[in-house]
Design an enzyme around this catalytic site. Structure first.
Site, short mmCIF file in Angstrom:
data_model
loop_
_atom_site.label_atom_id
_atom_site.label_comp_id
_atom_site.label_asym_id
_atom_site.label_seq_id
_atom_site.Cartn_x
_atom_site.Cartn_y
_atom_site.Cartn_z
N ARG A 153 -2.10 -7.08 4.19
CA ARG A 153 -2.86 -6.14 5.01
C ARG A 153 -3.09 -6.77 6.38
O ARG A 153 -3.06 -8.01 6.53
CB ARG A 153 -4.20 -5.80 4.38
N LYS A 177 -9.49 -7.20 -0.04
CA LYS A 177 -10.67 -6.35 -0.18
C LYS A 177 -11.57 -6.87 -1.28
O LYS A 177 -11.11 -7.40 -2.28
CB LYS A 177 -10.24 -4.90 -0.49
N HIS A 247 0.79 -1.69 8.64
CA HIS A 247 0.80 -1.02 7.34
C HIS A 247 2.20 -0.54 6.97
O HIS A 247 2.55 -0.50 5.78
CB HIS A 247 -0.18 0.15 7.34
N ARG A 250 3.86 -3.41 5.35
CA ARG A 250 3.33 -3.60 3.99
C ARG A 250 3.93 -2.57 3.04
O ARG A 250 4.31 -2.89 1.91
CB ARG A 250 1.80 -3.49 4.04
N HIS A 273 -3.84 -4.66 -5.37
CA HIS A 273 -4.49 -3.42 -5.79
C HIS A 273 -5.24 -3.64 -7.10
O HIS A 273 -4.67 -4.16 -8.06
CB HIS A 273 -3.46 -2.30 -6.00
N TYR A 282 1.73 4.01 -2.55
CA TYR A 282 2.61 3.26 -1.67
C TYR A 282 4.08 3.42 -2.03
O TYR A 282 4.94 2.79 -1.45
CB TYR A 282 2.25 1.77 -1.70
#
Length: 307
Positions: A153, A177, A247, A250, A273, A282
């Site tokens: 990211r 995250k 992005h 990615r 994830h 994705y």
């Protein structure tokens, strides 16, 4: 609208708008947006012969949104209208002690989630070819290579420190995250680009920059916006003919990995994830296909009852 309905409901909504303006101190544009949405609700109530906010039921809210949807309003506009009505009833609850909110359980149609674009292999070849060997270009290529090689990211790339790199093992540890860390491989080409950048990396300008993997021209840790601009600039200078953003790199990583390996679980782990259904967004494959690949490949993914 009948005079009774107009006076009662209009007063209630006007009082709410005044609350937004004076107590919440929302901007005039925001208050105007609330007024437009609630004026439309007033028109509906006129047609439905609803004279007071207390008479509105959940079915009325659904009908109101249904009429607006039939007129062609976008899901985002429907969601905004629903939010305005919810806020109106929430304020009535606080002010009058009413616990009913007929808009609370109503769901507006969701906006369709558009799939991010992926670059083709030949496009990536042109994009990642360094136009020259000045330090900034070497840095930009190293950033782009790492984004694509490891599926990072933007925020993960920007926060990388020198100590996060394990060059002998070709690994990088990133913080994603939820402050979760993961260690992912670095491809041979990306590793070469990183070594070229590190050989030209300028002296850091401050203590934070001492450990930063990627520095700006002034020797400070490069910012997210600067990374976006430099990634885009690289595409323009290499004649790619389209915008490229972090992005997209990615997503290209995820798409190409899944197409080549079919291993959904591995791609999920590499992307960081927490939910496998997020990985599906994705990809250009439907979830049923992805689930069947996962079930067939993973030794612990056998369905209960299956032999």
């Amino acid at each position: 609208m009948s005079s009774a309905a107009g006076s009662a409901l209009r007063r209630q909504i006007d009082a709410f708008l005044e609350y937004l303006r004076t107590v919440k101190q929302l901007s005039p544009n925001t208050v105007s947006a609330y007024r437009r949405d609630l004026d439309d609700f007033l028109d509906f109530c006129d047609t439905a012969r609803l004279e007071d906010a207390s008479q509105v039921e959940e079915s009325h809210v659904r009908q109101w949104l249904g009429v607006a949807r039939h007129r062609g309003l976008a899901p985002s506009s429907l969601q905004r209208r629903l939010s305005a009505l919810r806020s109106f009833y929430q304020q009535r609850s606080r002010e009058l002690g009413e616990r009913r909110n007929p808009a609370l359980a109503v769901q507006a149609p969701r906006r369709p989630r558009s799939l991010p674009k992926a670059l083709e292999a030949d496009q990536l070849g042109r994009y990642l070819a360094p136009p020259d060997d000045d330090p900034l270009t070497l840095r930009d290529v190293a950033m782009a290579e790492l984004l694509y090689s490891s599926g990072l990211r933007l925020a993960e790339l920007q926060a990388l420190d020198l100590t996060d790199l394990d060059l002998p093992q070709q690994l990088v540890t990133v913080t994603g995250k939820g402050n979760k860390t993961r260690t992912v491989p670095v491809g041979t080409v990306a590793l070469r680009a990183l070594r070229q950048w590190l050989a030209q990396r300028p002296a850091p300008a401050d203590s934070d920059a001492e450990l930063a993997l990627f520095l700006s021209q002034r020797g400070r840790r490069i910012g997210p916006r600067a990374i976006q601009l430099r990634i885009r600039r690289l595409a323009r200078h290499n004649g790619l003919g389209q915008d490229v953003h972090p992005h997209m790199l990615r997503h290209s990583f995820a798409s190409h990995m899944l197409e080549s390996s079919g291993d959904l679980r591995a791609v999920q782990e590499l992307l960081g994830h927490s939910n496998i259904s997020t990985t599906q967004i994705y990809t250009h494959l439907d979830f049923q296909h992805l689930a069947s690949v996962y079930d067939g490949a993973h030794p612990r993914a056998r369905r209960r009852g299956g032999k």
